[in-house]
Design an enzyme around this catalytic site. Structure first.
Site, short mmCIF file in Angstrom:
data_model
loop_
_atom_site.label_atom_id
_atom_site.label_comp_id
_atom_site.label_asym_id
_atom_site.label_seq_id
_atom_site.Cartn_x
_atom_site.Cartn_y
_atom_site.Cartn_z
N ASP A 155 -15.08 -2.26 62.42
CA ASP A 155 -13.50 -2.51 62.74
C ASP A 155 -13.04 -2.70 63.84
O ASP A 155 -13.51 -3.38 65.08
CB ASP A 155 -12.97 -0.53 62.45
CG ASP A 155 -14.00 0.00 63.65
OD1 ASP A 155 -13.45 -0.55 64.71
OD2 ASP A 155 -14.04 0.96 63.48
N ASP A 206 -15.31 2.98 53.31
CA ASP A 206 -16.01 4.30 53.94
C ASP A 206 -15.46 5.06 54.29
O ASP A 206 -14.37 5.63 53.80
CB ASP A 206 -16.61 2.55 55.15
CG ASP A 206 -15.17 2.80 55.92
OD1 ASP A 206 -14.70 4.28 57.36
OD2 ASP A 206 -13.36 2.70 55.85
N CYS A 220 -31.03 14.84 41.76
CA CYS A 220 -31.10 14.07 42.74
C CYS A 220 -32.37 13.73 43.48
O CYS A 220 -33.36 14.48 43.15
CB CYS A 220 -30.24 15.24 44.07
SG CYS A 220 -30.29 13.76 45.32
N CYS A 242 -33.60 11.38 46.05
CA CYS A 242 -33.35 11.65 48.09
C CYS A 242 -34.46 12.77 48.55
O CYS A 242 -35.16 13.43 47.36
CB CYS A 242 -32.69 11.95 48.27
SG CYS A 242 -32.04 13.87 48.71
N CYS A 246 -34.48 16.08 48.38
CA CYS A 246 -34.66 17.34 46.65
C CYS A 246 -35.99 16.79 46.32
O CYS A 246 -35.94 18.24 45.89
CB CYS A 246 -33.03 16.88 46.05
SG CYS A 246 -31.85 17.42 46.69
N HIS A 290 -29.29 13.06 52.21
CA HIS A 290 -29.47 13.93 50.81
C HIS A 290 -27.75 13.35 50.66
O HIS A 290 -27.19 12.86 49.83
CB HIS A 290 -28.92 15.31 50.50
CG HIS A 290 -28.81 15.92 49.89
ND1 HIS A 290 -28.53 15.31 48.13
CD2 HIS A 290 -26.86 16.26 48.82
CE1 HIS A 290 -27.89 15.93 47.16
NE2 HIS A 290 -26.75 16.37 48.13
#
Length: 386
Positions: free
Chosen positions: A90, A270, A308, A310, A313, A350
């Protein structure tokens, strides 16, 4: 360098491919926020494993610390933080805006006191371009004046929003001029401002298109306005930007916001929400949000989200094929209650995985021509609750 190819469309939604100096980004995409040269709570390796293609860096904070001398020594931000994929930075405009009464805006730029050591500093469009050139970010943002939803206790008026928008427009010209002088070979994006006024948004958009940037962002949303106001601007602006260039909605938002943004033609997103919320025990799942500190999770053996994949999980698979299971809600609740640092780390893994996987599912649905069906099912699932 920037090349943007549209691979599929459905309504206003687009499936694209963005080629930058440090790699290819498949869009629509969510970009994790790495303010100080790191996405809080996760390693670059974890980000790669969960499918992050591009991350953010913060011009203002990196200018403060570690400073331009260190970043120049490393040849930019990529080597410094050990991230070899694309980076967007930015301009510093939002951070200066957030200083409130501590900063003074003029036509030339913004004077303010450093929040680190109190030094008097001056940030201009030219200096922002110089800093981002040293950072060597693949996508550079123009220096702009973020139009607030409220000004000194009252809703921002049309005249106040116009003044801010026109200042940003003049700064956009200066940014492009300095960017060219520096012979920066990355891509500079213009930022559409105009507050909650559609006709000002259109004026800003038209002026920026005339300046001709490689890509465009929509700024000045998610700055305290009601959700319906943000959605109104989201419905107005993205599809009016050039169809052959990437579109970036800055600082947004919830999973629902992302799917709605894609519906309206946005390519890049974002937000600090998945990482910030993770550090406060707020988890996103396919079936709604979950607050792991609540007592009802104390003995719950289920993972956060059974759908999920990930690490939090599902766990991981060893080279010999052995699978180690994920972590239960009960264990994550215990970590939170004890203040263990592993709690926000697992929660961040997660949440980021959920956001990135959601975007992967969006891309697949667009490729297969079933995005409208996907979006409807997504909303139903999220409304069910956990």
């Amino acid at each position: 360098m920037l090349q943007f190819d549209i691979l599929a469309t459905e309504g206003r939604a687009r499936r694209g491919r963005l080629t930058l100096n440090h790699g290819v980004v498949q869009t629509p995409i969510f970009m994790p926020v790495g303010t100080y040269g790191t996405v809080k709570g996760v390693t670059p390796r974890s980000l790669e494993e969960m499918g992050a293609q591009i991350i953010l860096g913060n011009t203002f904070h990196l200018w403060m610390r570690p400073g331009l001398d260190v970043l120049q020594q490393f040849g930019g931000l990529h080597r410094f933080e050990n991230w070899n994929r694309p980076i967007l930075t930015d301009s510093g405009g939002f951070q200066v805006w957030s200083l409130g009464e501590m900063r003074k805006i003029s036509e030339e730029g913004v004077k303010f006191a450093s929040p680190v050591n109190g030094d008097r500093l001056f940030l201009t469009p030219e200096i922002s371009m110089q800093i981002q050139t040293i950072l060597d970010s693949d996508i550079v943002m123009q220096f702009d004046e973020c139009t607030p939803y409220e000004t000194r206790g009252h809703l921002t008026t049309e005249s106040e929003a116009r003044f801010s928008m026109e200042l940003s427009r003049r700064w956009a010209v200066r940014c492009k001029t300095e960017f060219a002088r520096l012979e920066n070979r990355n891509a500079l994006f213009g930022i559409v401002q105009g507050g909650m006024f559609e006709h000002l948004r259109q004026e800003s958009l038209d002026a920026l298109v005339e300046i001709d940037f490689p890509g465009y962002a929509i700024g000045g949303v998610s700055v305290g306005e009601p959700k319906e106001e943000m959605r109104r601007i989201m419905a107005h602006t993205p599809h009016r930007l050039p169809a052959h260039k990437p579109r970036y909605l800055m600082g947004v938002g919830t999973p629902e916001d992302l799917v709605e943004g894609v519906t309206q033609g946005v390519d890049l997103f974002d937000c600090v929400m998945p990482t910030r919320n993770a550090r406060n025990g707020h988890l996103f799942t396919r079936f709604g949000d979950l607050k792991i500190r609540n007592a009802r999770h104390r003995s719950d053996e289920r993972p956060l989200d059974e759908s999920c994949g990930c690490y939090t999980c599902r766990g991981s698979t060893a080279p010999d094929g052995t699978v180690s299971g994920g972590f239960s809600r009960a264990y994550l609740h215990h970590l939170e209650r004890c203040g263990e640092m592993l709690a926000p780390m697992l929660a961040t893994i997660h949440n980021l995985h959920y956001y990135l996987n959601l975007m992967a599912e969006v891309r697949l649905a667009l490729e297969q021509g079933r995005f409208a069906e996907f979006a409807a099912r997504f909303r139903e699932d999220r409304a069910r609750g956990v």
